[in-house]
Design an enzyme around this catalytic site. Structure first.
Site, PDB file in Angstrom:
ATOM      1  CD  GLU A 244     -13.375   3.814  -4.216  1.00 26.92           C
ATOM      2  OE1 GLU A 244     -12.529   2.973  -3.856  1.00 26.92           O
ATOM      3  OE2 GLU A 244     -14.377   3.528  -4.887  1.00 26.92           O
ATOM      4  CB  CYS A 278      -5.346   3.429  -3.563  1.00 25.41           C
ATOM      5  SG  CYS A 278      -6.061   3.611  -5.188  1.00 25.41           S
TER       6      CYS A 278
HETATM    7  P1  NDP Z   1      -6.096  12.343   3.108  1.00 31.00           P
HETATM    8  O1  NDP Z   1      -7.115  11.508   3.792  1.00 31.00           O
HETATM    9  O2  NDP Z   1      -5.126  13.078   3.938  1.00 31.00           O
HETATM   10  O3  NDP Z   1      -6.815  13.461   2.211  1.00 31.00           O
HETATM   11  C1  NDP Z   1      -7.720  13.146   1.180  1.00 31.00           C
HETATM   12  C2  NDP Z   1      -8.577  14.368   0.867  1.00 31.00           C
HETATM   13  O4  NDP Z   1      -9.370  14.699   2.010  1.00 31.00           O
HETATM   14  C3  NDP Z   1      -7.769  15.620   0.551  1.00 31.00           C
HETATM   15  O5  NDP Z   1      -8.455  16.392  -0.414  1.00 31.00           O
HETATM   16  C4  NDP Z   1      -7.754  16.335   1.891  1.00 31.00           C
HETATM   17  O6  NDP Z   1      -7.521  17.702   1.773  1.00 31.00           O
HETATM   18  C5  NDP Z   1      -9.159  16.066   2.382  1.00 31.00           C
HETATM   19  N1  NDP Z   1      -9.337  16.157   3.820  1.00 31.00           N
HETATM   20  C6  NDP Z   1      -8.415  16.135   4.811  1.00 31.00           C
HETATM   21  N2  NDP Z   1      -9.009  16.198   6.019  1.00 31.00           N
HETATM   22  C7  NDP Z   1     -10.345  16.255   5.791  1.00 31.00           C
HETATM   23  C8  NDP Z   1     -11.492  16.310   6.637  1.00 31.00           C
HETATM   24  N3  NDP Z   1     -11.402  16.313   7.963  1.00 31.00           N
HETATM   25  N4  NDP Z   1     -12.705  16.335   6.051  1.00 31.00           N
HETATM   26  C9  NDP Z   1     -12.840  16.306   4.712  1.00 31.00           C
HETATM   27  N5  NDP Z   1     -11.791  16.254   3.858  1.00 31.00           N
HETATM   28  C10 NDP Z   1     -10.564  16.227   4.395  1.00 31.00           C
HETATM   29  O7  NDP Z   1      -5.388  11.399   2.069  1.00 31.00           O
HETATM   30  P2  NDP Z   1      -4.161  11.718   1.129  1.00 31.00           P
HETATM   31  O8  NDP Z   1      -4.469  12.915   0.317  1.00 31.00           O
HETATM   32  O9  NDP Z   1      -2.911  11.693   1.900  1.00 31.00           O
HETATM   33  O10 NDP Z   1      -4.215  10.479   0.116  1.00 31.00           O
HETATM   34  C11 NDP Z   1      -3.549   9.294   0.300  1.00 31.00           C
HETATM   35  C12 NDP Z   1      -4.534   8.203   0.644  1.00 31.00           C
HETATM   36  O11 NDP Z   1      -5.525   8.088  -0.362  1.00 31.00           O
HETATM   37  C13 NDP Z   1      -3.865   6.834   0.714  1.00 31.00           C
HETATM   38  O12 NDP Z   1      -4.290   6.162   1.864  1.00 31.00           O
HETATM   39  C14 NDP Z   1      -4.401   6.129  -0.531  1.00 31.00           C
HETATM   40  O13 NDP Z   1      -4.416   4.735  -0.446  1.00 31.00           O
HETATM   41  C15 NDP Z   1      -5.757   6.713  -0.653  1.00 31.00           C
HETATM   42  N6  NDP Z   1      -6.269   6.544  -2.006  1.00 31.00           N
HETATM   43  C16 NDP Z   1      -7.261   5.643  -2.232  1.00 31.00           C
HETATM   44  C17 NDP Z   1      -7.723   5.405  -3.513  1.00 31.00           C
HETATM   45  C18 NDP Z   1      -8.816   4.425  -3.775  1.00 31.00           C
HETATM   46  O14 NDP Z   1      -9.332   4.439  -4.885  1.00 31.00           O
HETATM   47  N7  NDP Z   1      -9.200   3.568  -2.846  1.00 31.00           N
HETATM   48  C19 NDP Z   1      -7.137   6.096  -4.672  1.00 31.00           C
HETATM   49  C20 NDP Z   1      -6.129   7.045  -4.318  1.00 31.00           C
HETATM   50  C21 NDP Z   1      -5.701   7.246  -3.023  1.00 31.00           C
HETATM   51  P3  NDP Z   1      -6.022  18.252   1.852  1.00 31.00           P
HETATM   52  O15 NDP Z   1      -5.180  17.416   0.945  1.00 31.00           O
HETATM   53  O16 NDP Z   1      -6.176  19.617   1.339  1.00 31.00           O
HETATM   54  O17 NDP Z   1      -5.617  18.114   3.284  1.00 31.00           O
END
Ligand code: NDP
Length: 526
Positions: A244, A278
């Site tokens: 997502e 999102c």
């Molecule tokens: P990120 O991709 O930075 O992080 C998402 C999650 O992944 C966090 O828990 C993060 O941990 C974790 N993470 C980071 N690096 C890794 C890795 N290499 N392997 C596995 N997990 C990892 O996104 P954001 O948190 O900044 O969220 C914003 C984004 O989410 C926007 O693009 C938004 O559009 C999208 N989004 C999409 C939705 C949908 O339903 N399509 C709904 C909500 C948001 P940590 O935070 O601890 O770094």
């Protein structure tokens, strides 16, 4: 034993801050790769217990968890608001209420959705065969959510995964670990057996270790860049993934729309959660003939919004979730300025606050060539562009790498639906905006770079089970005509299969009967 894993080998500490005040919310451990391994091993035991439970047992547990949330409603709303910055009104309306609805829905309906199903196998049935589908739990499901809806997104997925009979490990965002831990606490209080749900606080490295742990499914919500890394890493184990990802969602407003309602929808769609959804409205296309009137309505309504800290019940727009996020918004607004768009209101940090407050910002004269119309902003900005024809509106809406949601506004519902069906997005609303993630019955997920797979609804639940086909032959009189050994008569019979049986018509297939009988006789004689 707590649903919250006691970390043995944790790396650094994670400090959670309230983005509105900069004050510390608390500190948690950061799970290491060894902690992840240990959690996965425990999860295997948890799964063995949980998969044997009945749907009514799972439903009772989910409904108990639901009661606990209701008992702690205001405390949870406040925690969400403290850690993410959002108004407490939105913690209630956009996180807690929708997920409570999802909980009752899947508690009551998962058994029906996952009931075994007979398959119509056409002419094979005339040979005495039956087929049915049964759904089995997968094993361990890893949930890696973003920080923007830190309660409702992971909790909804936890509930669905548990209802399907899986064990679950959640790795909350490092920006919102305490909301993640709260989810574990709720299920622990509800009496979920040990190791069925574990919350592993950590950062990206913890998430990466979970993806690399060879579990059965990863439900990921986050950025396209991280989604890509996850898909690559999961491929090593052939772990199936739901992604997502981001959005750049268009709102198309025709001249015949109820402009007053559309303007209210636009400012909610663009500014709720400080634009950090999102499915936020990130591109608004309005029919040229009403552009002036519509833009004035939007600016007037935006100027009336009250920006303040999320804990106040009168706050409309609160803080953003992090300094990192506010910098992206500043960068995009600057690039709009440089590229010739006009900032009609907002366009800067709110100087009345020390925290991460960015003013709701309305931008006109935007075009699809501008950077801020192509990359996800994820902040309280509403760029407005114009179109002249229905065709142009559709083309502009589709001119994007993303395809999560979209909305079309018109009083002509036939036109609304016609346009909706031509827009490439996972969900398209007519005269509505953003909120369908809150309808647990409907599928959620994107096209193009917005990801793949679905959460929510029947299709979301089916992501969390293995589909098994059970095929039975009830007629045990003879070997099949297509079995060994082959012969000229066999080959002639197979020609008949191709010509008649494969037509799907019983009448045609009757022509094959004499040859088939001979072939069966031949096989019996061998
Ligand atoms: P990120 O991709 O930075 O992080 C998402 C999650 O992944 C966090 O828990 C993060 O941990 C974790 N993470 C980071 N690096 C890794 C890795 N290499 N392997 C596995 N997990 C990892 O996104 P954001 O948190 O900044 O969220 C914003 C984004 O989410 C926007 O693009 C938004 O559009 C999208 N989004 C999409 C939705 C949908 O339903 N399509 C709904 C909500 C948001 P940590 O935070 O601890 O770094």
């Amino acid at each position: 034993m707590s649903a919250v894993l006691k970390l043995q080998n944790q790396m650094d500490e994670i400090i959670s801050y309230n983005p509105a005040t900069g004050e510390e919310v608390g500190r948690v451990g950061c799970a290491s790769a060894e902690d992840v391994k240990a959690a996965v091993a425990k999860s295997r035991d948890g799964f063995l217990k949980w998969k044997e439970t009945s749907f009514p047992q799972r439903a009772a547990l989910v409904m108990r968890a639901r009661e606990i949330i209701l008992d702690e409603l205001d405390e949870i709303a406040r925690l969400i608001s403290d850690e993410s910055g959002k108004p407490v009104a939105e913690s209630l309306s956009m996180e807690i209420a929708p997920v409570l609805d999802l909980m009752q829905y899947f508690a009551r309906h998962a058994a029906k959705i996952l009931k075994s199903e007979k398959i119509n196998i056409g002419l094979y049935a005339t040979l005495g065969r039956t087929s049915k589908i049964i759904y089995k739990p997968l094993g361990t499901v890893g949930i890696i959510p973003a920080w923007n809806y830190p309660f409702s997104i992971p909790l909804g997925e936890v509930v669905m995964a548990l209802m399907a009979g899986n064990a679950v490990i959640v790795k909350p965002s490092e920006l919102t670990p305490f909301v993640g831990l709260k989810i574990g606490e709720i299920f622990e209080k509800a009496g979920l057996p040990e190791d069925v749900l574990q919350i592993l606080t950590g950062d990206g490295r913890t998430g990466a270790a979970l993806v690399d742990a060879g579990i059965e499914k990863i439900m990921f919500t986050g950025s396209v860049a991280t989604g890509r890394k996850i898909a690559e890493s999961a491929a090593k184990h052939l772990t199936s993934v739901v992604l997502e990802l981001g959005g750049k969602d268009p709102m198309v407003v025709f001249a015949d729309a109820n402009l007053e309602l559309a303007a209210q929808g636009a400012i909610w769609g663009a500014f709720c959660n400080s634009g950090q959804s999102c499915s936020s409205v990130e591109r608004l296309y309005v029919e040229e003939s009403v552009e002036r009137k519509f833009t004035d309505l939007i600016v007037e309504k935006t100027k009336r919004l009250r920006q303040d800290s999320g804990d106040k019940e009168t706050t409309d727009v609160a803080a953003m979730s992090s300094e990192r996020q506010i910098k992206i918004v500043e960068d995009h607004v600057e690039s709009f300025r440089r590229e010739g768009a006009k900032i009609l209101t907002g366009g800067k940090r709110n100087a009345n606050f020390k925290g991460a407050f960015y003013e709701p910002t309305v931008i006109s004269n935007a075009t699809n060539q501008m950077r801020g119309m192509r990359e996800e902003t994820f902040g309280p900005t509403l760029p407005i562009a114009t179109f002249k024809t229905e065709r142009e509106a559709i083309d502009l809406a589709n001119d994007s790498d993303f395809g999560l949601t979209a909305s079309v506004w018109t009083r002509d519902l036939a036109k609304g639906k016609r346009v909706a069906e031509k827009i490439l997005a996972g969900t398209v609303c007519v005269n509505e905006v953003l909120y369908t993630h809150g309808i647990g019955q409907t599928p959620w997920g994107g096209f193009k770079q917005s990801g793949y797979g679905r959460t929510h609804g029947k299709y979301g639940l089916l992501e969390l089970v293995a589909t098994q086909h059970i095929h039975v032959n009830r007629v045990l009189l003879t070997s099949n005509a297509w079995w060994l050994p082959y012969s000229p008569l066999a080959v002639e019979t197979f020609r008949g299969f191709a010509r008649y049986f494969a037509s799907g018509s019983l009448r045609q297939t009757m022509k094959l009967a004499p040859r088939l009988l001979k072939r069966i006789k031949e096989l019996r004689g061998k």
